[in-house]
Design a protein around this motif. Structure first.
Motif, PDB file in Angstrom:
ATOM      1  N   LEU A 214       2.445  21.769   0.486  1.00  0.00           N
ATOM      2  CA  LEU A 214       3.602  21.758  -0.408  1.00  0.00           C
ATOM      3  C   LEU A 214       3.924  23.147  -0.964  1.00  0.00           C
ATOM      4  CD1 LEU A 214       2.960  21.913  -3.734  1.00  0.00           C
ATOM      5  CD2 LEU A 214       2.006  19.666  -3.292  1.00  0.00           C
ATOM      6  N   LYS A 215       2.987  24.101  -0.827  1.00  0.00           N
ATOM      7  CA  LYS A 215       3.295  25.474  -1.221  1.00  0.00           C
ATOM      8  C   LYS A 215       4.270  26.132  -0.235  1.00  0.00           C
ATOM      9  CE  LYS A 215       0.120  28.053  -3.059  1.00  0.00           C
ATOM     10  NZ  LYS A 215      -1.089  28.848  -3.288  1.00  0.00           N
ATOM     11  N   HIS A 216       4.445  25.509   0.928  1.00  0.00           N
ATOM     12  CA  HIS A 216       5.329  26.066   1.951  1.00  0.00           C
ATOM     13  C   HIS A 216       6.477  25.123   2.308  1.00  0.00           C
ATOM     14  CE1 HIS A 216       2.321  29.220   2.710  1.00  0.00           C
ATOM     15  NE2 HIS A 216       1.429  28.261   2.574  1.00  0.00           N
ATOM     16  N   LEU A 217       6.247  23.814   2.193  1.00  0.00           N
ATOM     17  CA  LEU A 217       7.284  22.836   2.495  1.00  0.00           C
ATOM     18  C   LEU A 217       7.315  21.789   1.395  1.00  0.00           C
ATOM     19  CD1 LEU A 217       6.903  22.032   6.321  1.00  0.00           C
ATOM     20  CD2 LEU A 217       8.719  23.354   5.230  1.00  0.00           C
ATOM     21  N   PRO A 218       8.496  21.357   0.968  1.00  0.00           N
ATOM     22  CA  PRO A 218       8.555  20.307  -0.049  1.00  0.00           C
ATOM     23  C   PRO A 218       8.296  18.931   0.564  1.00  0.00           C
ATOM     24  CG  PRO A 218      10.769  20.940   0.616  1.00  0.00           C
ATOM     25  CD  PRO A 218       9.823  21.871   1.331  1.00  0.00           C
ATOM     26  N   VAL A 219       7.856  18.017  -0.279  1.00  0.00           N
ATOM     27  CA  VAL A 219       7.707  16.632   0.156  1.00  0.00           C
ATOM     28  C   VAL A 219       9.091  16.046   0.391  1.00  0.00           C
ATOM     29  CG1 VAL A 219       6.905  14.339  -0.492  1.00  0.00           C
ATOM     30  CG2 VAL A 219       5.530  16.341  -1.052  1.00  0.00           C
ATOM     31  N   LEU A 220       9.259  15.410   1.521  1.00  0.00           N
ATOM     32  CA  LEU A 220      10.549  14.842   1.881  1.00  0.00           C
ATOM     33  C   LEU A 220      10.726  13.518   1.153  1.00  0.00           C
ATOM     34  CD1 LEU A 220      12.960  15.491   3.748  1.00  0.00           C
ATOM     35  CD2 LEU A 220      11.910  13.998   5.437  1.00  0.00           C
ATOM     36  N   VAL A 221      11.705  13.444   0.282  1.00  0.00           N
ATOM     37  CA  VAL A 221      11.993  12.235  -0.492  1.00  0.00           C
ATOM     38  C   VAL A 221      13.293  11.642   0.031  1.00  0.00           C
ATOM     39  CG1 VAL A 221      12.427  11.271  -2.768  1.00  0.00           C
ATOM     40  CG2 VAL A 221      10.811  13.167  -2.502  1.00  0.00           C
ATOM     41  N   PHE A 222      13.243  10.387   0.472  1.00  0.00           N
ATOM     42  CA  PHE A 222      14.412   9.768   1.088  1.00  0.00           C
ATOM     43  C   PHE A 222      15.506   9.479   0.060  1.00  0.00           C
ATOM     44  CE2 PHE A 222      10.793   8.612   3.777  1.00  0.00           C
ATOM     45  CZ  PHE A 222      11.223   9.127   4.975  1.00  0.00           C
ATOM     46  N   ARG A 369      12.953  22.192  11.971  1.00  0.00           N
ATOM     47  CA  ARG A 369      12.171  23.154  12.740  1.00  0.00           C
ATOM     48  C   ARG A 369      10.685  22.985  12.497  1.00  0.00           C
ATOM     49  NH1 ARG A 369      15.095  28.604  11.022  1.00  0.00           N
ATOM     50  NH2 ARG A 369      15.052  27.423   9.056  1.00  0.00           N
ATOM     51  N   VAL A 370      10.303  22.684  11.277  1.00  0.00           N
ATOM     52  CA  VAL A 370       8.909  22.414  10.948  1.00  0.00           C
ATOM     53  C   VAL A 370       8.863  21.129  10.142  1.00  0.00           C
ATOM     54  CG1 VAL A 370       6.812  23.220   9.820  1.00  0.00           C
ATOM     55  CG2 VAL A 370       8.334  24.872  10.912  1.00  0.00           C
ATOM     56  N   GLU A 431       6.798  32.162  17.943  1.00  0.00           N
ATOM     57  CA  GLU A 431       5.531  31.682  17.434  1.00  0.00           C
ATOM     58  C   GLU A 431       5.752  30.826  16.187  1.00  0.00           C
ATOM     59  OE1 GLU A 431       2.603  32.015  18.810  1.00  0.00           O
ATOM     60  OE2 GLU A 431       3.379  33.236  20.467  1.00  0.00           O
ATOM     61  N   PRO A 432       4.905  29.829  15.961  1.00  0.00           N
ATOM     62  CA  PRO A 432       5.022  29.039  14.731  1.00  0.00           C
ATOM     63  C   PRO A 432       4.685  29.888  13.516  1.00  0.00           C
ATOM     64  CG  PRO A 432       3.025  28.457  15.920  1.00  0.00           C
ATOM     65  CD  PRO A 432       3.811  29.367  16.814  1.00  0.00           C
ATOM     66  N   PRO A 433       5.077  29.460  12.327  1.00  0.00           N
ATOM     67  CA  PRO A 433       4.748  30.230  11.118  1.00  0.00           C
ATOM     68  C   PRO A 433       3.245  30.438  10.970  1.00  0.00           C
ATOM     69  CG  PRO A 433       6.368  28.521  10.631  1.00  0.00           C
ATOM     70  CD  PRO A 433       5.901  28.275  12.032  1.00  0.00           C
ATOM     71  N   ASP A 434       2.879  31.570  10.353  1.00  0.00           N
ATOM     72  CA  ASP A 434       1.459  31.899  10.204  1.00  0.00           C
ATOM     73  C   ASP A 434       0.712  30.846   9.397  1.00  0.00           C
ATOM     74  OD1 ASP A 434       1.819  34.178  11.691  1.00  0.00           O
ATOM     75  OD2 ASP A 434       2.099  35.490   9.953  1.00  0.00           O
ATOM     76  N   TRP A 435       1.375  30.314   8.373  1.00  0.00           N
ATOM     77  CA  TRP A 435       0.665  29.348   7.520  1.00  0.00           C
ATOM     78  C   TRP A 435       0.354  28.061   8.298  1.00  0.00           C
ATOM     79  CZ3 TRP A 435       2.498  24.492   6.329  1.00  0.00           C
ATOM     80  CH2 TRP A 435       3.848  24.251   6.562  1.00  0.00           C
TER      81      TRP A 435
END
Length: 716
Positions: A214-222, A369-370, A431-435
């Motif tokens: 979650l430091k890189h992607l938010p939780v997807l809330v419908f 994308r991710v 390349e995919p993100p480093d994280w």
């Protein structure tokens, strides 16, 4: 390493008086046993002490939980005030966002510490009760299990906290402008292609994994307008198959065109919208990608549709009248529905396995994308037979009340791990993100390519009816936990980093008096470290290095060996970047590399299927190798024929014979090798296809033939 020692080394210093007093309980148990037989009074005293320890842990967990809730509420108020200033055109200074980000990171560290606290204490209770039952002969486990159920400090999964922290962190990370877009995550898509890699996650690592993502992607809330509940994360699917389990075999063998048909719904049993889905596997040589397609169907029509009484035209009549979708989309859905209905009726498909899990998805809204999803509390349930569902398409004695304690053990498989799916859509060569790379290479996950819930459910619940098992079936009893390899930054921020935030009323946890973090990362809670490493069945485990540690700091904090090791790595990076070959090389003793191998043996009457990917170019390479051998043989044979034509002496006949034998053996060997390889490629056997002896043998025979020829020529 004994657990008592492990507990001392891994507990958090500021929580140390709130942990189970494991040594005291063990000492009391030992002293009572040394006095003689275990009496009823001894049992009462021990149970009272155990109850006091449980009350201490549970009370502390509840207090910290309320503290975290309060900190989140206060931080949310500050963030809302900052966002209002952004919306009004008065942009706050960057320092305020940095302070808020540091505060949220500190809250994440607190949640992480609390999860580890609960995990370690639960293990301590489990081990002391196990030790009690083993040495006293009294069975305390059932009694204490009821006490734990009354004070379930270990059952908190922090899902609601993760969602709330994700929303706040996303606002702060984007400086008050979170990404907007469709959060349906595929709800509006009918046909979509994904490249997915799958991993197992031990329950002890689930919270840490969520906080890192979650430091890189938010939780997807419908539905962002609705308060998130655990029911919103529930996903249930029912898989169909034939009486011979043909769909299971096709999906396991990855046969071209293998299908999986399932009915899926989101949330509770009261949801009336059911998605009928079909997954089709395509081999790479076809030039197509595996596809998942689905269409919606009302629950009240499912039984009639699966029997063929409810036609496709009736199912899509309302959709045509509403006109919300284009005519082309509706026709595609109708074609899919006809094909699914025909397959169900023609192959006499029946419901066999139900999968239930709670999914946490991480994705930027409108950006696929991710996309990362984490499925926890996975349960696989039998759906076959009239005693379970009757004439209905699903059994009604369970809903989303995991762990479904009302079911007998023969009807359910409670999967021990969470399932992580990493879905990437990157451009060619990107390349995919480093994280993401750091995540999938860390100790938190265990790669399990091609894992399938459907295959797992059938192979376990219908074990007596299948003779082919997935490759991961024999690894279910292996502990997948590994020593920490990455530090994901769940350390508490120094007090100076949040001083401004504290001035706004945000409660923050500081560091120790010397400025160092109070967070500690230790080994996993296992009874014996050597046994833990020996059973892990990993390919390679190496001691991690801190690649970001400055040279002088490495020399001061550690020792000269660490300094030389860090300096060597830095010099190697310079050499690689500038192609300098004259930089001196400092050699330091390399950390020991331990390789663990274990050969699996299939149970009696069963076979283990190991997936082997065979590309079309493999067949062409096989034919090309065979032709190269034949070309060599023809060349050598031509030399032999020429010698035979002019051989009028015994030495010349001997030389011609050596070349003839070499050519003949090369033809026989290459023909046998070609047939052997072709057979195993067709069977997709997991064997060695490289030729370790053939080229060496052929070259040796050629040199012998030439040597004989030269020797005869010199003597002549």
């Amino acid at each position: 390493m004994k657990f008592g020692q492990l507990l001392k080394e891994t507990l958090l210093r500021e929580y140390q008086y709130q942990y189970v007093d494991y040594d005291k309980l063990k000492k009391e148990l030992k002293n009572s046993l040394n006095k003689g037989s275990w009496s009823e009074d001894d049992e009462s005293v021990f149970l009272e002490q155990l109850e006091n320890e449980l009350d201490k842990v549970y009370t502390f967990q509840m207090v910290k939980q309320r503290e975290v809730d309060q900190r989140i509420r206060q931080t949310q108020e500050v963030i809302e005030e900052v966002v209002n200033r952004v919306n009004s055109g008065r942009r706050p200074p960057e320092d305020e966002f940095l302070e808020l980000e540091a505060e949220l990171s500190d809250i994440m560290a607190t949640v992480h510490d609390l999860a580890k606290f609960c995990e370690l204490n639960y293990t301590a209770f489990y081990k002391i009760v196990k030790k009690h039952d083993k040495h006293t002969g009294w069975s305390l486990r059932p009694v204490f299990a009821a006490r734990l159920s009354a004070k379930p400090f270990f059952k908190e999964q922090y899902d609601l906290l993760v969602v709330k922290l994700s929303q706040l962190y996303d606002i702060v990370r984007t400086r008050g402008n979170p990404v907007q877009g469709d959060s349906a995550a595929g709800g509006s898509q009918q046909n979509f292609v994904r490249q997915t890699t799958k991993y197992w996650v031990h329950p002890n690592n689930v919270t840490e994994l969520k906080l890192y993502i979650l430091k890189h992607l938010p939780v997807l809330v419908f539905n962002p307008n609705k308060e998130f509940t655990r029911e919103d994360a529930a996903i249930t699917s029912i898989y169909y198959d034939t009486d011979d389990l043909d769909l299971y075999k096709g999906r396991l063998l990855k046969s071209e065109g293998a299908e999986a048909i399932r009915l899926r719904w989101y949330g509770g049993m009261e949801n009336t919208t059911i998605f009928v889905e079909r997954k089709t596997h395509r081999e790479d040589w076809t030039g197509e990608k595996s596809v998942k397609a689905r269409f919606p169907l009302k629950e009240k029509y499912v039984n009639a549709f699966m029997r063929g009484d409810y036609t496709v035209e009736e199912a899509f009549e309302k959709m045509r009248k509403e006109g919300k979708k284009s005519l082309q989309e509706i026709e595609n859905l109708e074609r899919l529905a006809r094909e699914v209905q025909y397959t169900v009726l023609n192959r006499k498909l029946k419901p066999y396995v139900r999968s239930f899990y709670e999914r946490t998805a991480f994705q930027l809204p409108g950006d696929a994308r991710v996309r990362i999803s984490l499925d926890t509390n996975l349960a696989l349930v039998r759906e076959d037979g009239p005693t379970r569902a009757g004439d209905n398409w699903r059994r009604m004695d369970i809903g989303i009340d995991y762990p479904f304690e009302q079911l007998p053990d023969s009807d359910i498989d409670r999967f021990p791990y969470a399932i992580l799916e990493v879905k990437l859509q990157t451009q060619f060569g990107q390349e995919p993100p480093d994280w993401v790379t750091n995540l999938v290479n860390s100790h938190l996950v265990e790669a399990v390519p091609k894992f399938s819930k459907f295959i797992q459910g059938v192979s376990n619940l219908f074990y007596d009816r299948v003779d082919l098992l997935p490759y991961w079936f024999m690894q279910m009893d292996v502990d997948i936990r590994k020593p920490p390899t990455h530090n994901f930054g769940f350390d508490h921020q120094p007090s100076t980093a949040t001083s401004s935030a504290n001035s706004r009323g945000i409660v923050s946890r500081g560091s120790t008096s010397d400025g160092s973090s109070t967070h500690r990362e230790g080994l996993n809670d296992v009874e014996n470290e050597e046994q833990y490493l020996g059973d892990s069945n990993r390919a390679t485990l190496t001691a991690p290095e801190n690649t970001e540690q400055p040279l002088l700091e490495a020399f001061e904090r550690n020792n000269q060996e660490s300094f030389v090791k860090t300096l060597t790595k830095r010099l190697q990076e310079i050499k690689r970047d500038f192609f300098l070959e004259t930089i001196p090389k400092f050699e330091a003793p390399a950390p020991p590399t331990v390789v663990y191998e274990q050969k699996w043996t299939a149970p009696p009457g069963k076979r283990i299927h190991v997936p082997v990917r065979v590309e079309p170019k493999t067949y062409f390479a096989l034919e090309r190798t065979y032709l190269d051998y034949l070309q060599y043989s023809i060349l050598i044979g031509s030399v032999a024929v020429a010698l035979f034509s002019y051989a009028n002496t015994k030495p010349l006949l001997l030389a011609a014979t050596t070349f003839s034998v070499t050519a003949l053996l090369a033809i026989l060997y290459s023909t046998f090798l070609y047939l052997w390889r072709a057979y195993h490629i067709a069977k997709q056997s997991a064997v060695r296809y490289d030729d370790r002896f053939g080229p060496t043998a052929v070259c040796t025979m050629t040199f012998i033939a030439l040597g004989v020829n030269v020797f005869i020529a010199l003597r002549s």
